[in-house]
Write a protein that holds these residues in place. Structure first.
Motif, PDB file in Angstrom:
ATOM      1  N   LEU A 129       0.833  -1.201   0.000  1.00 28.48           N
ATOM      2  CA  LEU A 129       0.000   0.000   0.000  1.00 28.48           C
ATOM      3  C   LEU A 129       0.870   1.256   0.000  1.00 28.48           C
ATOM      4  CD1 LEU A 129      -2.981   0.846   0.044  1.00 28.48           C
ATOM      5  CD2 LEU A 129      -2.809   0.976   2.536  1.00 28.48           C
ATOM      6  N   GLN A 130       0.633   2.120  -0.999  1.00 24.91           N
ATOM      7  CA  GLN A 130       1.482   3.290  -1.209  1.00 24.91           C
ATOM      8  C   GLN A 130       0.703   4.601  -1.244  1.00 24.91           C
ATOM      9  OE1 GLN A 130       4.056   2.576  -4.516  1.00 24.91           O
ATOM     10  NE2 GLN A 130       4.997   4.602  -4.488  1.00 24.91           N
ATOM     11  N   LEU A 152       3.605   3.378   2.719  1.00 22.22           N
ATOM     12  CA  LEU A 152       2.582   4.395   2.485  1.00 22.22           C
ATOM     13  C   LEU A 152       3.224   5.773   2.363  1.00 22.22           C
ATOM     14  CD1 LEU A 152      -0.475   4.884   2.229  1.00 22.22           C
ATOM     15  CD2 LEU A 152      -0.516   5.306   4.697  1.00 22.22           C
ATOM     16  N   GLU A 153       2.966   6.456   1.227  1.00 21.71           N
ATOM     17  CA  GLU A 153       3.573   7.752   0.960  1.00 21.71           C
ATOM     18  C   GLU A 153       2.558   8.889   0.867  1.00 21.71           C
ATOM     19  OE1 GLU A 153       7.558   7.441  -1.489  1.00 21.71           O
ATOM     20  OE2 GLU A 153       5.959   6.425  -2.577  1.00 21.71           O
ATOM     21  N   ASP A 167      -0.482   9.240  16.701  1.00 20.99           N
ATOM     22  CA  ASP A 167       0.975   9.418  16.658  1.00 20.99           C
ATOM     23  C   ASP A 167       1.647   8.431  15.716  1.00 20.99           C
ATOM     24  OD1 ASP A 167       1.063  11.591  18.348  1.00 20.99           O
ATOM     25  OD2 ASP A 167       1.457  10.410  20.148  1.00 20.99           O
ATOM     26  N   TRP A 168       1.116   7.202  15.642  1.00 16.95           N
ATOM     27  CA  TRP A 168       1.761   6.206  14.786  1.00 16.95           C
ATOM     28  C   TRP A 168       1.736   6.625  13.320  1.00 16.95           C
ATOM     29  CZ3 TRP A 168      -1.495   4.676  11.050  1.00 16.95           C
ATOM     30  CH2 TRP A 168      -2.864   4.610  11.327  1.00 16.95           C
ATOM     31  N   LEU A 169       0.703   7.389  12.930  1.00 20.26           N
ATOM     32  CA  LEU A 169       0.615   7.813  11.536  1.00 20.26           C
ATOM     33  C   LEU A 169       1.808   8.689  11.161  1.00 20.26           C
ATOM     34  CD1 LEU A 169      -1.007   8.052   8.883  1.00 20.26           C
ATOM     35  CD2 LEU A 169      -2.138  10.046   9.884  1.00 20.26           C
ATOM     36  N   LEU A 170       2.175   9.599  12.050  1.00 16.47           N
ATOM     37  CA  LEU A 170       3.250  10.538  11.758  1.00 16.47           C
ATOM     38  C   LEU A 170       4.627   9.934  11.984  1.00 16.47           C
ATOM     39  CD1 LEU A 170       1.667  13.779  13.243  1.00 16.47           C
ATOM     40  CD2 LEU A 170       1.440  12.788  10.964  1.00 16.47           C
ATOM     41  N   ARG A 174       7.927   6.592   5.309  1.00 18.02           N
ATOM     42  CA  ARG A 174       7.869   7.100   3.942  1.00 18.02           C
ATOM     43  C   ARG A 174       6.690   8.046   3.694  1.00 18.02           C
ATOM     44  NH1 ARG A 174      11.148   4.516   0.316  1.00 18.02           N
ATOM     45  NH2 ARG A 174       9.767   5.052  -1.419  1.00 18.02           N
ATOM     46  N   LEU A 175       5.874   8.292   4.713  1.00 15.42           N
ATOM     47  CA  LEU A 175       4.745   9.199   4.529  1.00 15.42           C
ATOM     48  C   LEU A 175       5.253  10.588   4.157  1.00 15.42           C
ATOM     49  CD1 LEU A 175       1.663   9.412   4.640  1.00 15.42           C
ATOM     50  CD2 LEU A 175       1.887  10.146   7.029  1.00 15.42           C
TER      51      LEU A 175
END
Length: 435
Positions: A129-130, A152-153, A167-170, A174-175
């Motif tokens: 998933l990108q 995921l970018e 917090d885990w999202l940030l 590679r986001l």
């Protein structure tokens, strides 16, 4: 676009791409005659509300678009399409995304403008998933399993019902391109910017509209002349959910961004539009300016597509880089992220002068805790690193200043988010190389 007549006559035999707009309520049987060749299927703008289990017969299918149909549930058959990588179901009425509907090779998921309240944990078990576009839904949370999606970018989660960012999202390494405006946790800051910007208001009736200059995801841009004044560009927002989010979020960011030499500034706010639309007045950009690159393709997914003929001198590339880094530092100092720092949002003259535009994915740093604001800025810095890499690739020479810019690009792209330089630091370092 193809026709049913072509399909039924056999004229499309061996086709890799098929686009049908014919008021379809089901997939024509003749589509399966393309099973050994068809890779991209576009069924957008029909009357479909489900897909047959026979879809698996299209064993080479990698891409499917079904936007603007009548789906209320993501079809489960998609999860059994072994080669499927890109799924686009924008602007339907989808309220449910079953776990078994997610293809095993899923790389790109577009579910913008639907009615989705929750996503399955299974989404985090799609390691390829990108890119995900989820703006304009009713999400109250994201699956914590997405923390495992290290590739995921690009993520669009604007205009949902989120009360904050996890917090885990940030922390995803590679986001890079994140849009999250138009959620309850950011609404107050966006409203304040809309209501307190010191910007003159210009009624639509006082503009001599002279023609359409272009169209973007969030609006139409016209050439117009105020009474007794010089010609300007007028962006009239569409007033609907776009892939980035809400036009009102973009308008708020534009009004709050302030002036910088490398930004396309707002010089007035449109009022009294006959359809009630919001809009901005901006200076016309000279004819010597052109878009630096095209947007990502199906193949490139998240990276812009450059004209192979585009060549820059090292000095021009460095000057563009320094200017855009300075503009980004300015936005961060103003409490904004850009969220969509891409070459396709940059105009340049080929000699080093550049202008950054398109605030459709921008967000207000004050809407999140301080530690998250730091990391949001680091996402923009990673996007700048991608741009630096691309600018170097547009140069035939490899001078010491370009080598220094390559090193800065790698610093921006490093997986350790907290070690990335700030935009202000990058602007200073790049300016030294220009000199």
């Amino acid at each position: 676009m193809n026709t049913l007549t072509q399909l039924r006559s056999g004229a499309l035999q061996g086709a890799q791409r098929l686009t049908l707009r014919a008021g379809l309520r089901e997939l024509p049987e003749e589509v399966y005659s393309l099973a050994d060749s068809l890779e991209e299927l576009d069924l957008s703008g029909n009357e479909l509300d489900d897909l047959s289990d026979d879809l698996t017969r299209l064993h080479r299918l990698r891409v499917i678009f079904c936007s603007n149909n009548r789906f209320t549930r993501l079809p489960e058959v998609l999860g059994r399409c072994e080669a499927l990588e890109m799924v686009g179901f924008k602007a339907n009425q989808i309220a449910e995304v079953p776990a078994i509907a997610l293809p095993p090779r899923l790389r790109w998921l577009i579910l913008t403008d639907n009615r989705i309240t929750a996503l399955p944990d299974e989404l985090g078990r799609r390691p390829r998933l990108q890119k995900m576009a989820l703006a304009g839904n009713r999400l109250r949370a994201l699956p914590a399993s997405l923390a495992a999606c290290g590739r995921l970018e690009l993520l669009r989660i604007s205009a949902n019902q989120l009360d904050g960012l996890p917090d885990w999202l940030l922390a995803l390494p590679r986001l890079t391109w994140l849009a999250h405006g138009g959620n309850p946790f950011s609404a107050a800051h966006e409203a304040h910017a809309l209501n307190h910007a010191p910007m003159p208001s210009v009624p639509w009736s006082q503009l001599d509209v002279q023609g359409l200059l272009g169209e973007g995801a969030s609006g139409h841009i016209y050439r117009a002349a105020p009474a007794g004044g010089e010609a300007v560009a007028v962006k009239v927002f569409k007033g609907e959910v776009t892939s980035d989010g809400l036009p009102s979020t973009e308008l708020a960011a534009c009004l709050h961004a302030g002036a910088h030499p490398q930004l396309i500034p707002a010089i007035g706010r449109l009022s009294d539009h006959p359809a009630g639309a919001d809009g901005l007045l901006m200076p016309l950009v000279g004819p010597e300016f052109r878009t630096l690159a095209g947007p990502p393709s199906l193949a490139s997914c998240t990276r812009d597509v450059y004209d192979p003929a585009l060549r820059l001198t090292p000095r021009a590339a460095l000057t563009v880089a320094a200017g855009i880094a300075s503009a980004l530092a300015h936005l961060h100092a103003r409490g904004l992220t850009h969220g969509d720092l891409y070459a396709h949002n940059i105009l340049h003259d080929g000699l080093g002068q550049a202008r950054l535009g398109d605030f459709g994915a921008a967000s207000f740093l004050a809407s999140v805790p301080a530690h998250q604001a730091v990391r949001l800025q680091a996402l923009d810095v990673r996007a700048l690193g991608c741009l630096l890499e691309e600018l170097v690739a547009c140069c035939d020479e490899r001078t010491p200043p370009l080598q220094a810019m390559s090193a800065l690009a790698q610093a921006c792209l490093q997986a350790d988010i907290d070690r990335r330089p700030s935009a202000a630091e990058l602007a200073k370092l790049l300016l030294v190389q220009v000199a």
